[in-house]
Write a protein that holds these residues in place. Structure first.
Motif, PDB file in Angstrom:
ATOM      1  N   MET A 186     -18.913 -10.415  -2.188  1.00 56.06           N
ATOM      2  CA  MET A 186     -17.492 -10.275  -2.464  1.00 56.06           C
ATOM      3  C   MET A 186     -16.977 -11.546  -3.126  1.00 56.06           C
ATOM      4  SD  MET A 186     -16.947  -7.244  -1.259  1.00 56.06           S
ATOM      5  CE  MET A 186     -15.185  -7.046  -1.040  1.00 56.06           C
ATOM      6  N   ALA A 187     -15.933 -11.409  -3.893  1.00 59.71           N
ATOM      7  CA  ALA A 187     -15.378 -12.547  -4.602  1.00 59.71           C
ATOM      8  C   ALA A 187     -14.785 -13.549  -3.624  1.00 59.71           C
ATOM      9  CB  ALA A 187     -14.307 -12.069  -5.586  1.00 59.71           C
ATOM     10  N   ASP A 188     -14.947 -14.849  -3.954  1.00 56.74           N
ATOM     11  CA  ASP A 188     -14.395 -15.890  -3.113  1.00 56.74           C
ATOM     12  C   ASP A 188     -12.889 -16.023  -3.319  1.00 56.74           C
ATOM     13  OD1 ASP A 188     -17.340 -17.927  -3.611  1.00 56.74           O
ATOM     14  OD2 ASP A 188     -16.850 -16.544  -1.975  1.00 56.74           O
ATOM     15  N   ARG A 236      -8.594  -6.785   0.817  1.00 61.42           N
ATOM     16  CA  ARG A 236      -9.968  -6.312   0.998  1.00 61.42           C
ATOM     17  C   ARG A 236     -10.304  -5.147   0.074  1.00 61.42           C
ATOM     18  NH1 ARG A 236     -13.352  -5.464   6.520  1.00 61.42           N
ATOM     19  NH2 ARG A 236     -13.589  -7.694   6.199  1.00 61.42           N
ATOM     20  N   ILE A 237      -9.380  -4.175  -0.071  1.00 63.37           N
ATOM     21  CA  ILE A 237      -9.704  -3.048  -0.953  1.00 63.37           C
ATOM     22  C   ILE A 237      -9.718  -3.496  -2.406  1.00 63.37           C
ATOM     23  CG2 ILE A 237      -7.329  -2.172  -1.198  1.00 63.37           C
ATOM     24  CD1 ILE A 237     -10.596  -0.094  -0.994  1.00 63.37           C
ATOM     25  N   ARG A 238      -8.852  -4.436  -2.774  1.00 64.59           N
ATOM     26  CA  ARG A 238      -8.866  -4.950  -4.143  1.00 64.59           C
ATOM     27  C   ARG A 238     -10.121  -5.773  -4.412  1.00 64.59           C
ATOM     28  NH1 ARG A 238      -3.769  -4.514  -6.793  1.00 64.59           N
ATOM     29  NH2 ARG A 238      -2.245  -3.469  -5.434  1.00 64.59           N
ATOM     30  N   GLU A 239     -10.583  -6.531  -3.432  1.00 67.39           N
ATOM     31  CA  GLU A 239     -11.854  -7.241  -3.559  1.00 67.39           C
ATOM     32  C   GLU A 239     -13.012  -6.255  -3.696  1.00 67.39           C
ATOM     33  OE1 GLU A 239     -11.875  -9.545  -0.043  1.00 67.39           O
ATOM     34  OE2 GLU A 239     -10.719 -11.210  -0.902  1.00 67.39           O
ATOM     35  N   THR A 240     -12.958  -5.175  -2.911  1.00 67.51           N
ATOM     36  CA  THR A 240     -14.006  -4.158  -2.983  1.00 67.51           C
ATOM     37  C   THR A 240     -14.089  -3.558  -4.389  1.00 67.51           C
ATOM     38  OG1 THR A 240     -13.797  -3.576  -0.647  1.00 67.51           O
ATOM     39  CG2 THR A 240     -14.735  -1.897  -2.102  1.00 67.51           C
ATOM     40  N   MET A 241     -12.942  -3.195  -4.948  1.00 71.16           N
ATOM     41  CA  MET A 241     -12.950  -2.594  -6.275  1.00 71.16           C
ATOM     42  C   MET A 241     -13.383  -3.603  -7.339  1.00 71.16           C
ATOM     43  SD  MET A 241     -12.306   0.434  -5.460  1.00 71.16           S
ATOM     44  CE  MET A 241     -12.334   1.098  -7.131  1.00 71.16           C
ATOM     45  N   TYR A 296     -14.139  -3.230 -11.024  1.00 70.11           N
ATOM     46  CA  TYR A 296     -12.777  -2.734 -11.249  1.00 70.11           C
ATOM     47  C   TYR A 296     -11.742  -3.751 -10.782  1.00 70.11           C
ATOM     48  CZ  TYR A 296     -14.442   1.842 -12.625  1.00 70.11           C
ATOM     49  OH  TYR A 296     -15.055   2.889 -13.304  1.00 70.11           O
ATOM     50  N   GLU A 297     -11.786  -4.938 -11.377  1.00 71.71           N
ATOM     51  CA  GLU A 297     -10.751  -5.943 -11.111  1.00 71.71           C
ATOM     52  C   GLU A 297      -9.401  -5.437 -11.606  1.00 71.71           C
ATOM     53  OE1 GLU A 297      -8.986  -9.655 -10.039  1.00 71.71           O
ATOM     54  OE2 GLU A 297     -10.972  -8.864  -9.581  1.00 71.71           O
ATOM     55  N   ARG A 325      -6.742 -10.133  -8.232  1.00 69.13           N
ATOM     56  CA  ARG A 325      -5.502 -10.196  -9.008  1.00 69.13           C
ATOM     57  C   ARG A 325      -4.381  -9.478  -8.272  1.00 69.13           C
ATOM     58  NH1 ARG A 325      -2.429  -7.501 -12.703  1.00 69.13           N
ATOM     59  NH2 ARG A 325      -3.565  -5.583 -12.315  1.00 69.13           N
ATOM     60  N   PHE A 326      -3.238 -10.149  -8.163  1.00 67.13           N
ATOM     61  CA  PHE A 326      -2.062  -9.556  -7.528  1.00 67.13           C
ATOM     62  C   PHE A 326      -1.243  -8.835  -8.587  1.00 67.13           C
ATOM     63  CE2 PHE A 326       2.098  -9.436  -5.478  1.00 67.13           C
ATOM     64  CZ  PHE A 326       1.765  -9.168  -4.168  1.00 67.13           C
TER      65      PHE A 326
END
Length: 209
Positions: A1-3, A80-85, A90-91, A7-8
């Motif tokens: 997973m990304a450290d 967490r779901i945004r990190e997953t994507m 899918y950033e 993106r918000f």
């Protein structure tokens, strides 16, 4: 997973459908803001959660949809779901929303599951988002979101865990439904499904367009 944090979303990415919606009086009383769907209007993937949580108004940026007015922007589940994507490529290019747009309070500061009537009242909003975005894949997270998405095709859910990462085609809309574990409970259920995290992400990536 990304450290780093994913993106918000920007305010101008929010799809506001009914700014002063009052279809559910109990939700009007306990919400701070309506948590509308957020993301590009040409997204190929739409992630659908259950409903916004209470959130934390004192958190830095990731306060939660009840405070930001944008779906999946909580410190835990949203990140967490945004990190997953992002981990599966899918950033960006994902639209995030909830089956119910307002925080359903349990009366003690936390959230409860939305009622059947609340989900029904909000269904038009979800359909409007689906029609506006027209995604190729819809990714409901958790049992309640999966029930809501499948109900749009008059399909009932019989055993949520059996549906995880099992594609279902929507005859009504033409997209593929690809259920995921809810991000807040993912670690609890991964091992019970026989997955390591990297295997889970690899399977998700292989099923996305």
């Amino acid at each position: 997973m990304a450290d780093a944090d994913p993106r918000f979303p920007d305010d101008d990415e929010t799809l506001v459908l009914e700014p002063d919606c009052d279809r559910c009086p109990a939700l009007v009383e306990c919400r701070n803001r309506i948590s509308w769907g957020v993301g590009p209007d040409d997204a190929t993937v739409m992630v659908v959660g259950e409903a916004p949580g209470a959130g934390n108004p004192d958190a830095d940026r990731w306060r939660g949809g009840n405070w930001t007015g944008m779906s999946y922007t909580a410190r835990h589940s949203g990140r967490r779901i945004r990190e997953t994507m992002a981990a599966v490529g899918y950033e960006s290019g994902v639209f995030y929303t909830n089956a119910v747009k307002c925080f359903p309070s349990d009366g003690e500061g936390s959230n409860r599951a939305p009622t059947a009537a609340e989900k029904e009242n909000c269904r038009d909003h979800l359909v409007a988002e689906l029609e506006a975005v027209n995604p190729d894949v819809v990714v409901p997270t958790g049992r309640h979101a999966t029930e809501s998405v499948l109900s749009l095709d008059d399909t009932s859910l019989d055993g949520f865990l059996d549906t995880v990462l099992e594609p279902v085609e929507s005859e009504r809309f033409g997209y593929t439904v690809l259920p995921l574990l809810h991000p807040s409970y993912r670690d609890v259920w991964l091992s019970r499904l026989g997955y390591e995290l990297d295997e889970y992400l690899a399977d998700l990536e292989s099923r996305l367009p």
